[in-house]
Design an enzyme around this catalytic site. Structure first.
Site, PDB file in Angstrom:
ATOM      1  CB  ALA A 161      -0.896  -0.017   1.281  1.00  0.00           C
ATOM      2  CD  GLU A 204      -2.350  -7.367   3.091  1.00  0.00           C
ATOM      3  OE1 GLU A 204      -2.034  -6.233   2.640  1.00  0.00           O
ATOM      4  OE2 GLU A 204      -2.604  -7.569   4.468  1.00  0.00           O
TER       5      GLU A 204
END
Ligand code: DAK
Length: 258
Positions: A65, A112
């Site tokens: 992220a 992820e």
């Protein structure tokens, strides 16, 4: 529709999505994840697209992220804003298969995201990790949950607590990725796997995806019952008749998704 942070292309019957923030090693921000969800949703509606491949660059699938986006946010910002929840939900709602083609770094949210896909094909340079611990946080999109189900508690604890990276060979040995190929063959391999899936009955393929995903959620007896009932229900399709007739007649099946 024009996208800023991803490049989409249709290759035959495969929807190819390339993450495209090269200067930030494809770090995932709201714009990129929003565009990805939208592109997948459009592909889900498009009859010509029968399988997806998500990839990044040779250096990075996605390095996590976007740390610079998150750095100044407060608890209230991320909790009340429910950071990344709608974006993750949009990806998990896709019913057609998604293959992650991973080269280079797949870290944090990047690892992820790869795990949200149905399976991962990795290049021999791939590196997986959940290094959020180094930033004073922890995984937030499945790194403690999906990773644990995929590779087991010991390796998941090791990855999440130390933040170390796992190379492609260890990732394949641990069950995180389904195949490892030389970097130069990655896209050929991923597109070929997606092309094979695209030849099948889409009804059958979507049923299989649902059934395999149930294995993570249900106790074994319930999962087996779900599988059996879906198997039974596929006998209501024309594609079951076609598939079995084609076998008996020694010809290729012509599935019509009916
Ligand atoms: N975010 C923002 N920018 C990044 C980035 C990232 N994750 N990773 C790399 N970059 C940027 C670098 O800052 C650099 O930008 P400039 O300095 O040139 O402007 C550029 O990409 C190239 O990176 P490097 O110069 O660092 O390249 P190297 O080859 O030296 O190193 C590296 C590559 C991948 C080892 C290194 O960049 C690195 O360690 N990156 C960070 C990896 C990381 O810690 N990832 C985890 C991020 S945290 C949530 C759900 C999920 C998450 C959070 C919340 N909720 C549901 C609430 C997920 C969190 C994370 O993923």
């Amino acid at each position: 529709m024009a996208y800023e942070t991803i490049i989409i292309e249709t290759r035959g019957r495969v929807g190819l999505v390339q993450l495209n923030r090269p200067k930030a090693l494809n770090a995932l921000n709201l714009e990129l994840l929003g565009e990805l969800g939208q592109a997948l949703a459009e592909g889900q509606k498009n009859e010509k697209v029968r399988c997806f491949v998500i990839t990044g660059s040779e250096k990075a699938f996605a390095a996590g992220a976007d740390i610079k986006m998150m750095a100044s946010q407060s608890f209230v910002d991320v909790f009340a804003g429910d950071l990344f929840t709608p974006e993750e939900d949009a990806i998990m709602r896709i019913r057609k298969p998604i293959i992650a083609a991973v080269s280079g770094y797949a870290l944090g949210g990047g690892c992820e995201l790869a795990m949200m896909c149905d399976f991962i094909i990795a290049s021999d340079t791939a590196k997986f990790g959940q290094p959020e611990v180094n930033l004073g946080v922890m995984a937030g999109m499945g790194g403690t949950q999906r990773l644990t189900k995929l590779i087991g508690r010991a390796k998941s604890m090791d990855m999440n607590l130390t933040g170390r990276f796992m190379d492609a060979e260890e990732a394949e040995r641990s069950g995180l990725v389904s195949r490892v190929v030389p970097t130069k063959d990655l896209m050929k391999e991923a597109l070929s796997a997606a092309g094979k899936i695209a030849e099948k009955s889409m009804i059958t393929v979507m049923a299989i995806k649902e059934a395999v995903n149930r294995a993570e959620q249900l106790p074994l007896t319930e999962g087996i019952l779900f599988e059996r009932r879906v198997f039974h229900s596929l006998f209501a399709t024309e594609d079951q008749k076609e598939g079995m007739d084609a076998f008996a007649e020694k010809r290729e099946a012509q599935f019509r998704d009916k």
